[in-house]
Design an enzyme around this catalytic site. Structure first.
Site, PDB file in Angstrom:
ATOM      1  N   ARG A  81     -10.793 -18.889  -4.279  1.00 32.69           N
ATOM      2  CA  ARG A  81     -11.896 -18.815  -3.441  1.00 32.69           C
ATOM      3  C   ARG A  81     -12.548 -20.059  -3.826  1.00 32.69           C
ATOM      4  O   ARG A  81     -13.279 -20.720  -2.952  1.00 32.69           O
ATOM      5  CB  ARG A  81     -12.712 -17.403  -3.589  1.00 32.69           C
ATOM      6  CG  ARG A  81     -13.791 -17.732  -2.470  1.00 32.69           C
ATOM      7  CD  ARG A  81     -14.506 -16.414  -2.340  1.00 32.69           C
ATOM      8  NE  ARG A  81     -15.507 -16.284  -1.351  1.00 32.69           N
ATOM      9  CZ  ARG A  81     -16.676 -16.029  -1.452  1.00 32.69           C
ATOM     10  NH1 ARG A  81     -17.194 -15.700  -2.844  1.00 32.69           N
ATOM     11  NH2 ARG A  81     -17.623 -16.111  -0.618  1.00 32.69           N
TER      12      ARG A  81
ATOM     13  N   HIS B 115     -13.774 -22.665  -1.106  1.00 37.59           N
ATOM     14  CA  HIS B 115     -15.014 -23.316  -0.958  1.00 37.59           C
ATOM     15  C   HIS B 115     -15.575 -24.755  -1.236  1.00 37.59           C
ATOM     16  O   HIS B 115     -16.451 -25.518  -0.712  1.00 37.59           O
ATOM     17  CB  HIS B 115     -16.121 -22.438  -1.506  1.00 37.59           C
ATOM     18  CG  HIS B 115     -16.172 -21.095  -0.780  1.00 37.59           C
ATOM     19  ND1 HIS B 115     -17.439 -20.243  -0.986  1.00 37.59           N
ATOM     20  CD2 HIS B 115     -15.599 -20.267  -0.334  1.00 37.59           C
ATOM     21  CE1 HIS B 115     -17.290 -19.332  -0.224  1.00 37.59           C
ATOM     22  NE2 HIS B 115     -16.183 -18.999   0.335  1.00 37.59           N
TER      23      HIS B 115
ATOM     24  N   ASN C   3     -22.307 -18.813  -1.084  1.00 44.40           N
ATOM     25  CA  ASN C   3     -21.858 -18.880  -2.555  1.00 44.40           C
ATOM     26  C   ASN C   3     -22.721 -18.236  -3.727  1.00 44.40           C
ATOM     27  O   ASN C   3     -22.304 -17.877  -4.736  1.00 44.40           O
ATOM     28  CB  ASN C   3     -21.898 -20.633  -2.917  1.00 44.40           C
ATOM     29  CG  ASN C   3     -20.779 -21.279  -1.990  1.00 44.40           C
ATOM     30  OD1 ASN C   3     -19.954 -20.671  -1.661  1.00 44.40           O
ATOM     31  ND2 ASN C   3     -21.027 -22.617  -1.991  1.00 44.40           N
TER      32      ASN C   3
ATOM     33  N   HIS D 202      -7.040 -12.885   1.294  1.00 41.13           N
ATOM     34  CA  HIS D 202      -7.598 -11.710   0.948  1.00 41.13           C
ATOM     35  C   HIS D 202      -6.778 -10.453   0.747  1.00 41.13           C
ATOM     36  O   HIS D 202      -7.290  -9.415   0.767  1.00 41.13           O
ATOM     37  CB  HIS D 202      -8.610 -11.456   2.274  1.00 41.13           C
ATOM     38  CG  HIS D 202      -9.991 -12.161   2.532  1.00 41.13           C
ATOM     39  ND1 HIS D 202     -10.601 -12.094   3.699  1.00 41.13           N
ATOM     40  CD2 HIS D 202     -10.447 -13.516   1.785  1.00 41.13           C
ATOM     41  CE1 HIS D 202     -11.556 -13.102   3.530  1.00 41.13           C
ATOM     42  NE2 HIS D 202     -11.348 -13.850   2.363  1.00 41.13           N
TER      43      HIS D 202
END
Ligand code: HEM
Ligand SMILES: *[C@@H]1O[C@H](CO)[C@@H](O)[C@H](O)[C@H]1NC(C)=O
Ligand SMILES: *[C@@H]1O[C@H](CO)[C@@H](O)[C@H](O)[C@H]1NC(C)=O
Ligand SMILES: *[C@@H]1O[C@H](CO)[C@@H](O)[C@H](O)[C@H]1NC(C)=O
Ligand SMILES: *[C@@H]1O[C@H](CO)[C@@H](O)[C@H](O)[C@H]1NC(C)=O
Ligand SMILES: *[C@@H]1O[C@H](CO)[C@@H](O)[C@H](O)[C@H]1NC(C)=O
Length: 324
Positions: free
Chosen positions: A65, A69, A95, A196
């Site tokens: 992740r 990001h 975040n 996910h």
């Protein structure tokens, strides 16, 4: 006055130049970038990621992740790793209180600085660590193009505008991945969402979805015990796995869950909600190889977003701060 054939030639040159620009920066990346300058870079990263994931499986999800990001906000430039309290990305809504894995990256960076000082960028460490995390949890492998450099700034405003929130509907998700800075296809978006299949989410990110019509009632009821409908700071941070069936294995169960309306986030279930992506979800649910191949392809595309190369940016000595 230019002749018709000259006009044709000029247009041709313009088209070729535009195509080169569109794919331009990533063309400067190369999988052999550190082969002579730091031959043990990749094995050092892999060993550290394997150790971190062996200690805590979720760390693989957290590292994957972090890379996402990073790349979605001004490109894969390690801007997400800068922990400046003044307007840095770590303070942005998607975040704050959520990203993890910084210590693992700091540890890898310290090892690489000892091996080959100021040679391996933090952006490349993140990209390779994301791939190695997927592999460590049983997912596919792929070759990572290298040679990214690190930014000297971090932009919370950009993080707030460019990272998709879990409240997005299908059109918004498609647009978020497909806009002109990213050019990721609908299939890329659905495949990347398959990340996910590992990791966890906080109640605050899925509370509202539990009350929606398109969620499996048994599944919703089981989640309600730790994530009640009433908003409360005492339950906001309670965690649930994003993949209810195999939470620590990188497989295609995420998509089978969507078929039985067991997506944890609103945005997850949007991918299978009687819309244009239903067929992609069905394909990935029934064909694991189709998913892993699409995921690997999309990860390379995401990893190639707007890299700093050549003399742009810098190679940070510490991933969490700009060189002084
Ligand atoms: C499609 C749009 C996406 C949305 C709306 C979204 C949203 C979220 C949210 C809300 C969480 C939970 C955060 C928390 O509660 O702290 C999460 C976790 C996670 N996301 Fe996404 N995400 C998306 C796409 C992606 C992509 C493209 C990747 C990677 C390729 C990814 C990888 C992950 C992982 C691995 C976790 C678990 C992290 C952990 O356990 O530490 N997500 N995501
Ligand atoms: C994305 O595609 C558009 C339209 O084809 C193009 O103008 C733009 O440069 C592309 N962006 C990237 C980052 O490739
Ligand atoms: C930034 O991260 C470093 C390394 O993890 C830590 O020592 C430092 O205290 C952090 N600074 C801020 C302002 O959070
Ligand atoms: C930060 O991101 C915002 C939103 O994308 C953008 O308008 C702004 O120019 C960026 N600032 C810097 C310093 O890059
Ligand atoms: C709800 O989930 C269960 C598994 O927990 C499954 O057997 C059932 O078919 C699902 N219901 C629907 C409507 O998809
Ligand atoms: C899709 O449409 C069918 C038939 O109209 C309906 O039974 C089903 O609940 C819908 N599924 C979703 C996820 O909305």
């Amino acid at each position: 006055m230019a002749s018709a054939s000259n006009n044709f030639l000029i247009s041709l040159v313009v088209v070729v130049a535009a195509a080169a620009l569109a794919s331009g920066a990533s063309a400067q990346l190369s999988s052999t970038f550190y082969d002579t300058s730091c031959p043990n870079a990749l094995s050092t990263i892999r060993t550290a990621v394997n150790a971190a994931v062996a200690q805590e499986a979720r760390m693989g999800a957290s590292l994957l992740r972090l890379h996402f990001h990073d790349c979605f906000v001004q490109g894969c430039d390690a801007s997400v790793l800068l922990n400046d309290t003044n307007g840095g990305e770590q303070n942005a809504i998607p975040n704050a209180g959520s990203l993890r894995g910084f210590g693992v990256i700091d540890n890898i960076k310290a090892q690489l600085e000892a091996l080959c000082p100021q040679t391996v960028s933090c952006a490349d460490i993140l990209t390779v660590a994301a791939r190695d995390s997927v592999v460590a949890l049983g997912g596919p492998s792929w070759t990572v193009p290298l040679g990214r450099r690190d930014s000297t700034n971090s932009n919370a405003t950009g993080a707030n505008s460019d990272l998709p929130p879990p409240s997005f509907n299908l059109d918004q998700l498609i647009n978020s991945f497909g806009n002109n800075n990213k050019n990721l296809t609908v299939t890329d978006m659905v495949a990347l969402s398959g990340a996910h299949t590992i990791g966890q989410a906080r109640c605050t990110t899925f509370r509202d979805h539990l009350g929606e019509a398109n969620i499996n009632s048994t599944f919703a009821a089981s989640l309600r015990t730790s994530c009640p409908a009433a908003q409360s700071t005492s339950t906001d941070n309670n965690l649930a796995p994003l993949d209810v069936t195999t939470p620590n294995t990188f497989d295609n169960a995420y998509y089978s869950n969507l078929l039985s309306q067991r997506g944890l986030l609103h945005s997850d279930q949007e991918l299978f909600n009687n819309g244009s992506t239903d067929s992609i979800v069905r394909n990935f649910a029934s064909n694991a190889a189709a998913f892993t191949s699409a995921f690997a392809t999309a990860m390379v595309k995401m990893g190639n977003l707007q890299p700093l190369t050549g003399t742009q940016g810098q190679i940070r000595r510490n991933c969490w701060r700009v060189n002084s």
